[in-house]
Design a protein around this motif. Structure first.
Motif, PDB file in Angstrom:
ATOM      1  N   VAL A 225     -28.496 -86.079  -8.800  1.00 28.59           N
ATOM      2  CA  VAL A 225     -27.911 -86.641 -10.021  1.00 28.59           C
ATOM      3  C   VAL A 225     -26.867 -85.751 -10.688  1.00 28.59           C
ATOM      4  O   VAL A 225     -26.174 -86.217 -11.583  1.00 28.59           O
ATOM      5  CB  VAL A 225     -29.008 -86.965 -11.068  1.00 28.59           C
ATOM      6  CG1 VAL A 225     -30.081 -87.852 -10.477  1.00 28.59           C
ATOM      7  CG2 VAL A 225     -29.630 -85.695 -11.629  1.00 28.59           C
TER       8      VAL A 225
ATOM      9  N   VAL B  10     -24.187 -87.153 -13.453  1.00 25.98           N
ATOM     10  CA  VAL B  10     -24.303 -86.753 -14.858  1.00 25.98           C
ATOM     11  C   VAL B  10     -23.059 -86.002 -15.313  1.00 25.98           C
ATOM     12  O   VAL B  10     -22.551 -86.218 -16.419  1.00 25.98           O
ATOM     13  CB  VAL B  10     -25.559 -85.882 -15.069  1.00 25.98           C
ATOM     14  CG1 VAL B  10     -25.626 -85.347 -16.485  1.00 25.98           C
ATOM     15  CG2 VAL B  10     -26.815 -86.684 -14.750  1.00 25.98           C
TER      16      VAL B  10
ATOM     17  N   THR C   3     -23.041 -81.237 -19.761  1.00 18.01           N
ATOM     18  CA  THR C   3     -24.076 -81.693 -18.827  1.00 18.01           C
ATOM     19  C   THR C   3     -25.416 -81.038 -19.138  1.00 18.01           C
ATOM     20  O   THR C   3     -26.473 -81.677 -19.066  1.00 18.01           O
ATOM     21  CB  THR C   3     -23.651 -81.385 -17.381  1.00 18.01           C
ATOM     22  OG1 THR C   3     -22.512 -82.208 -17.052  1.00 18.01           O
ATOM     23  CG2 THR C   3     -24.772 -81.649 -16.392  1.00 18.01           C
TER      24      THR C   3
ATOM     25  N   ALA D  89     -27.293 -82.880 -21.757  1.00 14.32           N
ATOM     26  CA  ALA D  89     -27.900 -84.118 -21.268  1.00 14.32           C
ATOM     27  C   ALA D  89     -29.255 -83.828 -20.641  1.00 14.32           C
ATOM     28  O   ALA D  89     -30.234 -84.561 -20.877  1.00 14.32           O
ATOM     29  CB  ALA D  89     -26.971 -84.784 -20.247  1.00 14.32           C
TER      30      ALA D  89
ATOM     31  N   ALA E 124     -25.531 -89.631 -20.692  1.00 13.15           N
ATOM     32  CA  ALA E 124     -25.817 -88.935 -19.437  1.00 13.15           C
ATOM     33  C   ALA E 124     -27.293 -88.580 -19.323  1.00 13.15           C
ATOM     34  O   ALA E 124     -27.844 -88.544 -18.221  1.00 13.15           O
ATOM     35  CB  ALA E 124     -24.958 -87.670 -19.330  1.00 13.15           C
TER      36      ALA E 124
ATOM     37  N   VAL F 213     -28.965 -91.477 -17.800  1.00 15.79           N
ATOM     38  CA  VAL F 213     -28.700 -91.546 -16.365  1.00 15.79           C
ATOM     39  C   VAL F 213     -29.550 -90.531 -15.609  1.00 15.79           C
ATOM     40  O   VAL F 213     -30.050 -90.799 -14.508  1.00 15.79           O
ATOM     41  CB  VAL F 213     -27.206 -91.306 -16.089  1.00 15.79           C
ATOM     42  CG1 VAL F 213     -26.928 -91.238 -14.587  1.00 15.79           C
ATOM     43  CG2 VAL F 213     -26.356 -92.396 -16.730  1.00 15.79           C
ATOM     44  N   SER F 214     -29.720 -89.341 -16.201  1.00 14.43           N
ATOM     45  CA  SER F 214     -30.419 -88.249 -15.511  1.00 14.43           C
ATOM     46  C   SER F 214     -31.930 -88.344 -15.595  1.00 14.43           C
ATOM     47  O   SER F 214     -32.634 -87.522 -15.011  1.00 14.43           O
ATOM     48  CB  SER F 214     -29.979 -86.899 -16.102  1.00 14.43           C
ATOM     49  OG  SER F 214     -30.526 -86.706 -17.401  1.00 14.43           O
TER      50      SER F 214
ATOM     51  N   THR G 293     -29.351 -94.534  -9.061  1.00 14.73           N
ATOM     52  CA  THR G 293     -29.792 -93.586 -10.087  1.00 14.73           C
ATOM     53  C   THR G 293     -30.067 -94.298 -11.411  1.00 14.73           C
ATOM     54  O   THR G 293     -31.099 -94.076 -12.057  1.00 14.73           O
ATOM     55  CB  THR G 293     -28.729 -92.496 -10.295  1.00 14.73           C
ATOM     56  OG1 THR G 293     -28.503 -91.810  -9.060  1.00 14.73           O
ATOM     57  CG2 THR G 293     -29.170 -91.499 -11.346  1.00 14.73           C
ATOM     58  N   SER G 294     -29.149 -95.158 -11.808  1.00 14.98           N
ATOM     59  CA  SER G 294     -29.315 -95.880 -13.077  1.00 14.98           C
ATOM     60  C   SER G 294     -30.515 -96.810 -13.019  1.00 14.98           C
ATOM     61  O   SER G 294     -31.275 -96.925 -13.987  1.00 14.98           O
ATOM     62  CB  SER G 294     -28.047 -96.682 -13.392  1.00 14.98           C
ATOM     63  OG  SER G 294     -26.926 -95.824 -13.535  1.00 14.98           O
TER      64      SER G 294
ATOM     65  N   SER H 148     -33.657 -94.724 -13.331  1.00 12.88           N
ATOM     66  CA  SER H 148     -33.776 -94.171 -14.681  1.00 12.88           C
ATOM     67  C   SER H 148     -34.214 -95.234 -15.677  1.00 12.88           C
ATOM     68  O   SER H 148     -35.044 -94.969 -16.557  1.00 12.88           O
ATOM     69  CB  SER H 148     -32.441 -93.550 -15.131  1.00 12.88           C
ATOM     70  OG  SER H 148     -32.169 -92.353 -14.431  1.00 12.88           O
TER      71      SER H 148
END
Length: 438
Positions: free
Chosen positions: A26, A30, A38, A41, A193, A196-197, A346-347, A350
């Motif tokens: 990720v 991100v 980052t 996040a 972000a 997302v992470s 990834t999304s 999450s």
């Protein structure tokens, strides 16, 4: 396993599920959103995950029984349909995680072996598919890393990441390159972000499905959770700061999945790229293996709870490996990693974990009057999930409409299947009534 796992091994399992696949999968996604922030996040996502971990631990302690998401929802809402839908959502999150790991596995393997020159655009999907097939076969044979092996693997990953982070920090500091993103307004990019992470912080939950192999789980698992998540956050912060400092935004967008390995080149040259890439291949591979094992047992537990069809799950063999379940999970994972994009996978994962972890925090908050349950961590978990989820969806809709469409359609399909299964009796009666009328 003949011996019960102690605290070091439990921490290794949790870290292996987070560090093992998360940072290599990720970071590029991100960093494209948050840039130099980052690290922030990862901190935000880590705090929400830690509050969810607290909620899981306290719900276990208050109830006096062991359990996970499905058990908690069933126990505290007395609604099998809701419990089942939470379980299916979580299982889909695990499938998304494995697809994400397999995607990163393919990218790093193709880069190290220069397979794209031979196979072209088919290289990454082919390698990812072969990786999933290999680990499905491995699990069906009953193979699993021992506690000692897991400790060694995680120690090696941490050594590579922390070693790179330290060297990169020294390199960047000596040249005035380190950028923490303190200049200018913060904005919502780091929070988006963080959403997302969030999939990078789900590995600790695997401990709740390994209770039978952990010594004194009532004490060991909470301690492992509270150690592993902060260590993962600190590792992500170090690697996030150095990677975004050594690469420009254009380079991060260009390199994408392998941005971490490319960030090692200014410090160690081609050797740095190779070392990080090999570590990524080993890490993402072991993450697929561990998640597949635990997800299969989680699916079998859902069958025992009556929220998953008997045909999907099966009885484990002598080594404790549910054969049919592993195969079915592998097939869905393979399809997702071959045809999906890393941003979409990834999304999707999450979103699944934000929904489930937020729900667990909400349940824990309702138990705030019980002895030993503080209302503040569950409240932060609920508010954090409630903030990250809509921001993530807004970001995807506004900036990545194709990814947003993929996520919405995937979740809608899962929801329809869930609802059809849990309301099958009512739907059958309605169909029968309609047939009788005509």
């Amino acid at each position: 396993m003949s011996e019960r796992l102690g605290l070091p091994s439990a921490v290794s399992i949790a870290l292996g599920g987070m560090i093992g696949g998360g940072i290599f999968s990720v970071l590029g996604v991100v960093a494209k959103i948050a840039g130099a922030r980052t690290w922030l996040a990862f901190v935000v996502a880590g705090v929400v995950a830690l509050c969810a971990g607290y909620s899981y631990n306290r719900l276990n302690a208050v109830s006096g029984r062991t359990g996970g998401s499905v058990t908690f929802v069933q126990r505290y809402t007395n609604n099998t349909t809701v419990a089942g839908m939470v379980g299916w959502t979580l299982l889909f999150g695990y499938i998304g995680s494995m697809a994400m790991y397999a995607y990163a596995f393919g990218e790093y393997t193709v880069g190290v072996l220069n397979l794209r020159d031979v196979l072209g655009g088919a290289a990454r999907p082919l390698v990812s598919a072969l990786a999933v097939a290999f680990f499905v076969a491995l699990n069906r044979m009953g193979a699993r890393a021992s506690g000692t092996t897991e400790n060694v693997l995680v120690a090696a990953k941490m050594l590579v990441l922390l070693g790179f982070g330290a060297l990169a920090a020294l390199y960047g500091s000596s040249r005035g390159l380190l950028d923490y993103g303190f200049g200018g307004a913060v904005g919502i990019a780091p929070v988006v972000a963080a959403g997302v992470s969030f999939v990078a912080f789900q590995g600790w939950q695997l401990l709740f499905y390994d209770r039978g192999s952990i010594a004194d789980p009532e004490r060991t698992i909470p301690r492992a959770v509270y150690v592993a998540i902060p260590v993962a956050v600190l590792t992500y912060v170090l690697v996030g700061v150095t990677t975004t400092s050594l690469l420009t935004p254009a380079q991060i967008a260009q390199y994408g999945e392998v941005a971490l390995a490319k960030a090692a080149e200014p410090v160690l040259g081609s050797l740095g790229y190779d070392v990080i890439s090999v570590a990524a291949v080993v890490s993402t591979g072991s993450a697929i293996n561990a998640t597949l094992f635990s997800a299969a047992h989680f699916a079998n537990g859902m069958t025992d709870e009556g929220v998953l069809p008997d045909r999907i799950a099966d009885h484990a063999d002598g080594d404790g490996v549910p054969q049919r379940t592993v195969l079915l999970l592998g097939i869905v994972t393979l399809g997702l990693t071959v045809y999906g994009t890393l941003d979409g996978i990834t999304s999707l994962a999450s979103v699944s974990f934000l929904v489930v972890f937020g729900a667990m925090s909400a349940i824990a908050f309702t138990e705030r009057d019980a002895d030993g349950v503080s209302p503040y961590p569950p409240l932060v978990g609920v508010l954090g999930a409630a903030l990250l989820l809509p921001l993530l969806c807004y970001h995807l809709a506004a900036h990545e409409p194709k990814t947003f469409g993929f996520v919405v359609l995937s979740l809608a399909a899962v929801f329809v299947v869930e609802l059809t299964y849990f309301e099958r009796t009512r739907l059958a009666r309605a169909a029968q009534r309609a047939e009788d009328r005509f």
